[in-house]
Design a protein around this motif. Structure first.
Motif, PDB file in Angstrom:
ATOM      1  N   TRP A   1      16.604 -17.541  -9.687  1.00  0.00           N
ATOM      2  CA  TRP A   1      17.504 -16.402  -9.838  1.00  0.00           C
ATOM      3  C   TRP A   1      16.728 -15.202 -10.378  1.00  0.00           C
ATOM      4  O   TRP A   1      16.781 -14.095  -9.845  1.00  0.00           O
TER       5      TRP A   1
ATOM      6  N   ASN B   1      17.088 -12.239  -1.329  1.00  0.00           N
ATOM      7  CA  ASN B   1      16.126 -12.635  -2.356  1.00  0.00           C
ATOM      8  C   ASN B   1      14.804 -11.895  -2.243  1.00  0.00           C
ATOM      9  O   ASN B   1      13.871 -12.201  -2.974  1.00  0.00           O
TER      10      ASN B   1
ATOM     11  N   ARG C   1      25.404 -18.949  -7.179  1.00  0.00           N
ATOM     12  CA  ARG C   1      25.023 -18.742  -8.575  1.00  0.00           C
ATOM     13  C   ARG C   1      26.223 -18.816  -9.520  1.00  0.00           C
ATOM     14  O   ARG C   1      26.236 -19.612 -10.451  1.00  0.00           O
TER      15      ARG C   1
END
Lengths: 219, 653, 248
Positions: free
Chosen positions: A73, C170, A107
């Motif tokens: 993350w 990402n 998440r």
């Protein structure tokens, strides 16, 4: 991440098998929990030994999974090059080209799951946290708990989170382990299998509280 | 037959100097010359190589391959490109393929046949020795590229596939779908990156060469601008290689990349390097036409379209009807009418010129009347839609993407566009220019293509120069080094840097009223009109005047915003356009001097009675090597001799 | 047509940027997106404003230089390169947001120009076959099954534009890395360095600050050259294989 996730998924499937024994009635359910499980591989392992091994493995898996998630993350947030609070300033096409809804939930869904697991484990401690009333019969405790609306609600939220997490997670784990042979995510059979698996697990688990709360099973 | 007996009018614009010769090519049997040259070349001991340094400008097939090979051999290499990565050089855009005399098809191909085809294809304006070497080396190029992992097309048995290309009768073209240039460049790029990683090549991306540094009559370095910070840097070495590509963008619209430019070669020319055959440009008939005055570049479509498409225009000038509304008997299939034997498959230059004539007569179609129809209706009827789709699907898709029209329903529109420049800096057999220590490779040199390049030969030449020729001939030069070390305080270095800084300061200080692009477009119009497919004495003289006026206007009225010390794309373009203007003038002078129709160039004063191109071997069988002069350029002729291939005229009727 | 563009303006790497709004009039639907920017830049130049810096070169979709995020999508609404996008993909009166590739590994240099040097360094870390010039064997000595050659080509079609990174939530460069691993790994010539290649390239990828792949698939969806997603699985298989052999 992939390996720890798959271990937990394997556990969930067995767990669901156990839960569904609820529908066989109090006796068989309690027998399974109180007699069958503690005696797996007995006498090669002491009574309850297998469960302890399982607990250790699962705890390690949870910790590894969480650690990997937090590391990823943080790394990915830096890699995405945020400017202030968002990556792109535009308000258009925030949901990407072909992203699945479940991929957005990994998440926050993971955090919900972590809280759910803590609550759920606490609830499983012998008569420690027992909404609806304690009992030596696990069957009774299940019934007592699921007669309360907010327990059912929390449980459902937790299970939906599990489903969403798996719908992306199972596909993702297999891809990470090199098993995707499709040129797109949507085109892969693993995507369909992941969604199917997630649905089976969520429905399978939720069937018990539904049966208790709405159809008065066990009372 | 018309003849040219009057004195050449071009001499009002230039001087004539003594003839020159290529002194490096060995004599003797042609098939032994390259071996002789390699054997007689001086060698450099591997231990000494790291003491010798080479600058390579450009990272296309020639520059990338040269830098990688030289780095691997142990020299200290500094490589430069203006793009953000060496992988983006415009070699990447080549579509068709690369020739090699492998004779895998057992169809009678050989090194000698490739040599023969190339000399004839170049209309007898290239050197026999060089072309033979190119054909010889072509075989090694394929081996090298396959070893690097270039994914050439293969047959089911796993062996390399070939196709016939550009009208030759043997199948010697190797290809990777329509992206052969990309795959070959990525191969060279990977080899280059490997050397960068190993530390033998120092890569400088986003650096543009703006000046050549000459010390004691040797090329010893370059001045570059860091395009991100604006810093002017000087780099010195024992030798300088320019592999900076062609100058097709002098026409503003071409199939070249937006950044392709002549600055490196033009700066070298102004420092004394001869510019050879500048007027030799190749114009490709099947490009997608201009859609408006905002147009920034032209896109090539494979010539194979002419195998099944029929080219036509309305019979009536100024016909505004849509293609579908024009009945069959009001269409003029002009190529089929004028050239019944070859029809739509006439050579590139004929097809291009014929299209221009139709448009000049007001029969052009599409925006601005600059286009002719390429119609597949008949082919679809004859072969069926699926067959046409299978054969040309990707080209039709490309056309649809750019024009927004469906070529299966309405005919495509095509128009010729500048594609490649055969001219470039003059080099000898060793690829060394007349300036000692300055080597030129790939499209940047005047090359082995003579007056006309055959299909699938550009990739071959770039890689031949980079992988196989330069590493041998450059070693011969470096064997006498290392040369005296030059530091930044050397007079020549200081002077070169100062010249660059002053020029940039001038651009920024003019603050006129016109943008750089407006000048570039105007130059392009002049060049296209007067120095394009068809040239006339009158037109060229007019063009020279127009370009001189344009140059003056540019230097007094251009507007360049911003400062030097930043990423300033306007400033970059200003420098390039300033050089294009000067080159444009030289191209017109060269075209004016060459009073013959040769290769892709039609000189109106030199045609046969039935209007076909007429070459004058008696007068013009030479390379025009131009020496820069402040007042006017000087022409040096390098006579061409043909011992092996008999000089003949092309015939296609 | 008349349109409004909101463009990310940033003077240099150090300064902070912001979105700035400009109107562009008389846009032809046949213009390419970059030609629309050319027209805007001509306007800006004549009004003494700083033209918008953007990378571009071949303008035929093959060099990989161009690339901006248009309305939140890498290369815009069509799956193609920015230079091959045409204004007919937009409506009259549209407001178009134009931003640079965003990624930690692609720092902004100016306006819409980013530094993609990280890609070159990933190639340096193993994205090649070591074949010194002159050492090659006769090309047809090693047959390559057509299927493998075709698949290798499919991956070799990558143009290194960076859209995959810009599209990836990402900021991962996995598709770029995997394309090269797949291209070279499918050819017999690429086998000797197969293990060291994947380990070296992945290490460099991570070192450059690209994110980790979470298999969302946006990269493939944005890729103008259609690099398939299974290349990433192939990379993972190669990596696991190399690690199992203790090559890391």
């Amino acid at each position: 991440m992939a390996v720890s996730g798959l271990i937990m998924l394997g556990y969930l499937l067995v767990h669901m098998y156990g839960n569904l024994k609820f529908f066989q009635g109090r006796e068989k359910f309690d027998h399974y929990l109180h007699e069958t499980l503690p005696h797996i591989l007995y006498p090669y392992l002491p009574e309850g030994g297998f469960l302890w091994i399982l607990r250790v493995v699962l705890t390690v898996a949870v910790v590894v999974h969480a650690y990997a998630a937090i590391t990823l993350w943080r790394r990915n947030k830096a890699a995405a090059g945020y400017v202030g609070g968002s990556r792109y300033q535009t308000k258009q096409n925030k949901t990407g080209y072909q992203r699945s809804y479940s991929s957005f939930t990994m998440r926050w869904g993971g955090i919900i799951l972590a809280l759910f697991i803590i609550g759920h484990v606490a609830q499983m401690m012998p008569n420690w946290l027992s909404p609806g009333g304690a009992s030596d019969s696990k069957y009774d405790r299940v019934v007592n708990g699921f007669e309360i609306w907010w327990v059912v609600l929390l449980y459902t939220i937790g299970l939906v989170a599990v489903g969403l997490h798996l719908a992306h997670g199972f596909w993702s784990a297999l891809t990470t382990l090199g098993q995707n042979h499709s040129s797109t995510r949507r085109g892969s059979r693993w995507t369909a299998i992941s969604i199917g698996l997630a649905t089976v697990i969520t429905v399978g688990f939720i069937s018990v509280p539904i049966a208790v709360f709405f159809f008065g099973a066990g009372s | 037959m018309t003849t040219t007996t009057s004195p050449n009018v071009s001499e009002q614009f230039h001087a004539i100097g003594p003839d020159i010769a290529d002194t490096k090519a060995p004599a003797g049997p042609i098939e032994k010359r390259w071996d002789d040259r390699k054997f007689n070349a001086k060698l450099v001991n591997p231990a000494n190589r790291r003491k010798l340094s080479v600058i390579v400008v450009g990272t296309g097939l020639a520059g990338g391959a040269a830098a990688a090979t030289l780095g691997e051999a142990g020299y200290q290499v500094k490589s430069f490109c203006y793009q953000d990565s060496p992988r983006r050089a415009h070699s990447i855009a080549a579509q068709g393929g690369i020739n090699a005399a492998k004779n895998y098809r057992n169809d009678g191909d050989s090194i000698y046949r490739l040599f023969d085809d190339t000399v004839k294809g170049g209309d007898f304006r290239a050197r026999e020795s060089n072309v033979y070497r190119l054909a010889q080396v072509s075989v090694n190029i394929i081996d090298q590229c396959v070893a690097q992992g270039v994914p050439f097309a293969r047959e089911y048995g796993g062996l390399l596939d070939n196709r016939s290309f550009g009208g030759v009768q043997v199948s010697r073209t190797f290809y990777a779908r329509g992206q052969t240039g990309q795959q070959l460049l990525i191969g060279a790029y990977q080899a280059l990156e490997r050397q960068i990683g190993a530390g033998t090549v120092e890569m400088n991306t986003r650096h543009e060469m703006l000046e050549l540094i000459m010390v004691d009559n040797r090329a010893r370095g370059i001045v570059v601008r860091d395009m991100v910070t604006g810093e002017i840097e000087t780099h010195t070495a024992d030798a300088v290689v320019l592999a900076t590509g062609g100058y097709g963008n002098v026409f503003f619209l071409s199939t070249n990349a937006m950044g392709s430019n002549t600055t490196a070669t033009w700066r070298a020319h102004k420092k004394g390097a001869y510019f050879a055959n500048p007027c030799y440009t190749q114009i490709h008939p099947t490009c997608i036409p201009v859609s408006g005055d905002y147009q920034s570049k032209l896109t090539l479509m494979s010539e194979s379209l002419r195998n099944d498409g029929r080219i036509w225009v309305p019979k009536k000038a100024g016909d505004e009807r849509a293609a579908a509304d024009i009945p069959e008997d009001e269409r003029d299939y002009y190529l089929e009418r004028i050239y019944p034997a070859f029809g739509n498959l006439v050579p590139r230059d004929i097809a291009s010129r014929a299209a221009k004539y139709q448009c000049d007569d007001g029969k052009g179609v599409g925006p601005g009347g600059l286009g002719v129809y390429l119609d597949f209706a008949e082919a679809i009827e004859r072969l069926g839609l699926p067959a046409v789709k299978a054969k040309y699907g990707n080209l039709f898709d490309m056309y649809a993407q750019i024009t927004g029209e469906n070529p299966y329903e309405t005919p495509m529109r095509i128009y010729p566009a500048v594609h490649y420049t055969m001219g470039g800096l003059w080099v000898d057999y060793d690829l060394q220019s007349n300036l000692t220590g300055l080597f030129v490779a790939g499209e940047a040199n005047f090359s082995e293509h003579g007056a006309n390049r055959l299909g699938a030969s550009a990739l071959m030449q770039g890689l031949a120069d980079g992988y196989f020729v330069l590493p041998n001939t450059l070693a011969n030069y470096l064997a006498d080094g290392p040369y005296e070390k030059i530091d930044d305080s050397h007079e020549a270095v200081v002077e070169a840097r100062r010249a660059v800084e002053e020029r940039i300061a001038t651009f920024l200080s003019i603050n006129g009223t016109r943008t750089v692009d407006s000048f570039h477009k105007e130059l392009g119009h002049i060049m296209w009109e007067y120095c394009g497919m068809e040239r006339t004495e009158e037109g060229l003289i007019k063009a020279i005047g127009l370009i001189r006026d344009l140059k003056q206007a540019f230097w007094s009225d251009v507007k360049v915003t911003g400062v030097n010390e930043e990423l300033n794309q306007t400033l970059e373009r200003a420098g390039r356009v300033a050089d294009f203007i000067e080159l444009g003038e030289l191209m017109c002078i060269d075209a004016l001097n060459r009073r013959e129709s040769c290769g892709g160039h039609f000189r109106a004063e030199s045609q046969t009675e039935d209007g076909e191109a007429l070459r004058h071997d008696d007068e013009f069988a030479y390379v025009s090597a131009w020496e820069f002069g402040e007042e006017r350029p000087t022409l040096h002729k390098e006579p061409l001799e043909y011992e092996y291939v008999e000089m003949k005229s092309r015939s296609y009727k | 047509m008349n349109i409004t563009v909101r463009v990310w303006r940033q003077k240099n790497a150090e300064s902070k940027g912001k979105m700035v709004t400009y109107g562009v009039e008389n846009v032809s639907e046949d213009m390419s997106f970059l030609e629309m920017l050319d027209v805007l830049n001509e306007q800006l130049t004549l009004t003494d404003d700083d033209p918008i810096a953007f990378d571009h070169d071949c303008r035929e979709g093959i060099c990989g230089a161009c690339g901006v995020v248009i309305n939140g999508q890498a290369h815009g609404p069509q799956v193609t390169t920015t230079c091959q996008l045409h204004m007919r993909s937009f409506e009259d009166g549209a407001v178009i947001d134009i931003e640079p590739w965003r990624a930690g590994a692609f720092p902004v240099i100016k306006d819409l120009v980013v530094d993609r040097g990280a890609f070159d360094r990933i190639i340096q870390a193993g994205g090649f076959i070591s074949a010194p010039t002159g050492s090659a064997v006769e090309a047809n000595n090693i047959p390559v099954p057509k299927d493998n050659a075709d698949h290798a080509f499919e991956s070799a079609a990558c143009i290194g534009c960076g859209a995959c990174v810009a599209a990836c939530p990402n900021g991962s460069g996995m598709l770029f890395t995997a394309a090269k691993i797949t291209h070279l790994g499918l050819l017999p010539q690429g086998q000797p360095e197969r293990d060291s290649r994947v380990v070296g390239m992945v290490e460099q990828h991570d070192h450059e600050g690209f994110g980790g792949c979470t298999n969302i698939g946006e990269c493939t969806a944005a890729c103008p050259k259609g690099i398939p997603l299974d290349t990433i699985s192939r990379l993972n298989r190669d990596l696991l294989g190399a690690l199992a052999k203790g090559k890391a």
